[in-house]
Scaffold this motif. Structure first.
Motif, PDB file in Angstrom:
ATOM      1  N   PHE A  17       0.854  -1.199   0.000  1.00  0.00           N
ATOM      2  CA  PHE A  17       0.000   0.000   0.000  1.00  0.00           C
ATOM      3  C   PHE A  17       0.880   1.236   0.000  1.00  0.00           C
ATOM      4  O   PHE A  17       1.658   1.432   0.934  1.00  0.00           O
ATOM      5  CB  PHE A  17      -0.884   0.040   1.261  1.00  0.00           C
ATOM      6  CG  PHE A  17      -1.836  -1.115   1.376  1.00  0.00           C
ATOM      7  CD1 PHE A  17      -3.117  -1.030   0.830  1.00  0.00           C
ATOM      8  CD2 PHE A  17      -1.457  -2.277   2.024  1.00  0.00           C
ATOM      9  CE1 PHE A  17      -3.994  -2.094   0.935  1.00  0.00           C
ATOM     10  CE2 PHE A  17      -2.326  -3.351   2.125  1.00  0.00           C
ATOM     11  CZ  PHE A  17      -3.604  -3.265   1.580  1.00  0.00           C
ATOM     12  N   ASN A  18       0.727   2.087  -1.008  1.00  0.00           N
ATOM     13  CA  ASN A  18       1.643   3.233  -1.030  1.00  0.00           C
ATOM     14  C   ASN A  18       1.295   4.323  -0.014  1.00  0.00           C
ATOM     15  O   ASN A  18       2.043   5.259   0.177  1.00  0.00           O
ATOM     16  CB  ASN A  18       1.813   3.789  -2.447  1.00  0.00           C
ATOM     17  CG  ASN A  18       0.501   4.226  -3.040  1.00  0.00           C
ATOM     18  OD1 ASN A  18      -0.481   4.429  -2.306  1.00  0.00           O
ATOM     19  ND2 ASN A  18       0.447   4.375  -4.348  1.00  0.00           N
ATOM     20  N   THR A  19       0.163   4.177   0.677  1.00  0.00           N
ATOM     21  CA  THR A  19      -0.160   5.142   1.739  1.00  0.00           C
ATOM     22  C   THR A  19       0.455   4.756   3.094  1.00  0.00           C
ATOM     23  O   THR A  19       0.446   5.560   4.022  1.00  0.00           O
ATOM     24  CB  THR A  19      -1.680   5.239   1.950  1.00  0.00           C
ATOM     25  OG1 THR A  19      -2.200   3.912   2.136  1.00  0.00           O
ATOM     26  CG2 THR A  19      -2.374   5.888   0.754  1.00  0.00           C
ATOM     27  N   VAL A  20       0.955   3.534   3.189  1.00  0.00           N
ATOM     28  CA  VAL A  20       1.445   3.061   4.488  1.00  0.00           C
ATOM     29  C   VAL A  20       2.848   3.590   4.782  1.00  0.00           C
ATOM     30  O   VAL A  20       3.793   3.311   4.049  1.00  0.00           O
ATOM     31  CB  VAL A  20       1.418   1.517   4.553  1.00  0.00           C
ATOM     32  CG1 VAL A  20       2.212   1.009   5.755  1.00  0.00           C
ATOM     33  CG2 VAL A  20      -0.018   1.008   4.633  1.00  0.00           C
ATOM     34  N   ASP A  21       2.951   4.390   5.832  1.00  0.00           N
ATOM     35  CA  ASP A  21       4.246   4.950   6.227  1.00  0.00           C
ATOM     36  C   ASP A  21       4.410   5.029   7.752  1.00  0.00           C
ATOM     37  O   ASP A  21       5.332   5.665   8.238  1.00  0.00           O
ATOM     38  CB  ASP A  21       4.425   6.355   5.618  1.00  0.00           C
ATOM     39  CG  ASP A  21       3.325   7.322   6.063  1.00  0.00           C
ATOM     40  OD1 ASP A  21       2.453   6.944   6.870  1.00  0.00           O
ATOM     41  OD2 ASP A  21       3.347   8.477   5.594  1.00  0.00           O
ATOM     42  N   THR A  22       3.488   4.407   8.487  1.00  0.00           N
ATOM     43  CA  THR A  22       3.471   4.621   9.935  1.00  0.00           C
ATOM     44  C   THR A  22       3.496   3.329  10.744  1.00  0.00           C
ATOM     45  O   THR A  22       2.658   2.449  10.551  1.00  0.00           O
ATOM     46  CB  THR A  22       2.215   5.447  10.334  1.00  0.00           C
ATOM     47  OG1 THR A  22       2.224   6.664   9.587  1.00  0.00           O
ATOM     48  CG2 THR A  22       2.229   5.755  11.824  1.00  0.00           C
ATOM     49  N   LEU A  23       4.485   3.263  11.631  1.00  0.00           N
ATOM     50  CA  LEU A  23       4.595   2.149  12.567  1.00  0.00           C
ATOM     51  C   LEU A  23       4.569   2.765  13.966  1.00  0.00           C
ATOM     52  O   LEU A  23       5.547   3.346  14.431  1.00  0.00           O
ATOM     53  CB  LEU A  23       5.908   1.394  12.312  1.00  0.00           C
ATOM     54  CG  LEU A  23       6.243   0.233  13.237  1.00  0.00           C
ATOM     55  CD1 LEU A  23       5.138  -0.807  13.299  1.00  0.00           C
ATOM     56  CD2 LEU A  23       7.558  -0.427  12.800  1.00  0.00           C
ATOM     57  N   SER A  24       3.390   2.683  14.604  1.00  0.00           N
ATOM     58  CA  SER A  24       3.179   3.357  15.891  1.00  0.00           C
ATOM     59  C   SER A  24       3.425   2.385  17.038  1.00  0.00           C
ATOM     60  O   SER A  24       2.603   1.513  17.315  1.00  0.00           O
ATOM     61  CB  SER A  24       1.744   3.905  15.931  1.00  0.00           C
ATOM     62  OG  SER A  24       1.358   4.318  17.228  1.00  0.00           O
ATOM     63  N   GLY A  82      12.481   0.349  14.162  1.00  0.00           N
ATOM     64  CA  GLY A  82      11.939   1.168  13.075  1.00  0.00           C
ATOM     65  C   GLY A  82      10.649   1.915  13.348  1.00  0.00           C
ATOM     66  O   GLY A  82       9.952   2.289  12.394  1.00  0.00           O
ATOM     67  N   ALA A  83      10.309   2.166  14.611  1.00  0.00           N
ATOM     68  CA  ALA A  83       9.084   2.920  14.899  1.00  0.00           C
ATOM     69  C   ALA A  83       9.092   4.264  14.164  1.00  0.00           C
ATOM     70  O   ALA A  83      10.141   4.898  14.019  1.00  0.00           O
ATOM     71  CB  ALA A  83       8.958   3.159  16.401  1.00  0.00           C
ATOM     72  N   THR A  84       7.935   4.709  13.695  1.00  0.00           N
ATOM     73  CA  THR A  84       7.826   6.036  13.091  1.00  0.00           C
ATOM     74  C   THR A  84       6.914   6.956  13.893  1.00  0.00           C
ATOM     75  O   THR A  84       6.762   8.119  13.558  1.00  0.00           O
ATOM     76  CB  THR A  84       7.329   5.990  11.630  1.00  0.00           C
ATOM     77  OG1 THR A  84       5.927   5.709  11.642  1.00  0.00           O
ATOM     78  CG2 THR A  84       8.050   4.959  10.804  1.00  0.00           C
TER      79      THR A  84
END
Ligand SMILES: *Cc1c(COP(=O)(O)O)cnc(C)c1O
Length: 226
Positions: free
Chosen positions: A190-197, A211-213
């Motif tokens: 998914f090109n919208t996925v950029d977040t690892l909370s 790698g948390a964002t």
């Protein structure tokens, strides 16, 4: 009046700056203000901080309405009762805790109706405690098949988790590492996925190693909850 812990706040920001620079990331600090006063939120906001996380809907709405700021980005990070989905969607910019299709659909229908955009994360249940919140990894694909990838209002940004409540570092590492793998695989799909909370007061440094964002920190900045 209670004061925020400026030293901790500054140190966390310095650590994030270093991390973002070294690993070409853009990791954000979410200040978790549940059970903290409006004054504490305003004090942190006056230093330029804009991302705040709340867990309880009624408490969150009260603060959002009283503070009434267009600069603050409000993150809903608590468990979601499906009959509260529309209210959550009305008041919050990010929702970290979507964990079933029913909730997803309610939020989506509402944000489309009021033409608002909502960034959402799927909450993963990674701990083997009896917590009911979050989906197991093997349920995520099914949810993703059912969501509307073309919705311009409901933006799938990634995943969130609360790890086991343990001091066992190797267990935490396993959990964070599984999250990282899942995040990497989703961001390819998914090109919208950029977040690892992931990462809270006691484990955010470890979460950064995986790698948390977004890290979500409460007591280390605000002190004990009231
Ligand atoms: C309370 C809470 C936090 C912050 O926890 P601290 O230990 O105070 O940093 C982060 N994430 C979620 C989902 C929470 O409920």
């Amino acid at each position: 009046m209670k004061k925020i812990n400026l030293t901790n706040y500054k140190n966390i920001n310095l650590e994030l700056e270093k991390y973002n620079h070294n690993f070409k990331k853009n990791c954000k600090l979410i200040a978790v203000s549940k059970k903290q006063s409006i004054n504490s939120i305003l004090e942190l906001h006056s230093l330029g901080h804009c991302d705040f996380g709340e867990n309880y809907l009624q408490e969150g709405i009260e603060k959002i309405e009283k503070i009434n700021s267009t600069e603050i980005i409000w993150h809903f990070i608590g468990p979601i009762q499906s009959n509260k989905s529309t209210q959550i969607a009305t008041h919050f910019d990010w929702i970290h805790s979507v964990d079933r299709i029913k909730v997803y659909n309610k939020i989506k229908n509402h944000v489309e109706k009021i033409n608002k955009s909502c960034n959402f994360l799927i909450q993963i249940n990674i701990s083997d405690e009896q917590s009911k919140n979050g989906m197991r990894y093997d349920q995520v694909d099914d949810l993703l098949l059912k969501i509307d990838k073309s919705s311009e209002n409901m933006i799938f940004r990634g995943i969130m988790a609360i790890p086991s409540n343990t001091n066992d570092e190797s267990k935490l590492c396993d959990e964070f590492s599984q999250m990282q793998e899942t995040f990497q695989s989703l961001s390819k799909q998914f090109n919208t996925v950029d977040t690892l909370s992931m990462g809270m007061s006691n484990d955010y440094q470890l979460a950064l190693k995986y790698g948390a964002t977004m890290i979500r920190i409460g007591t280390k900045i605000f002190g004990a909850r009231i």
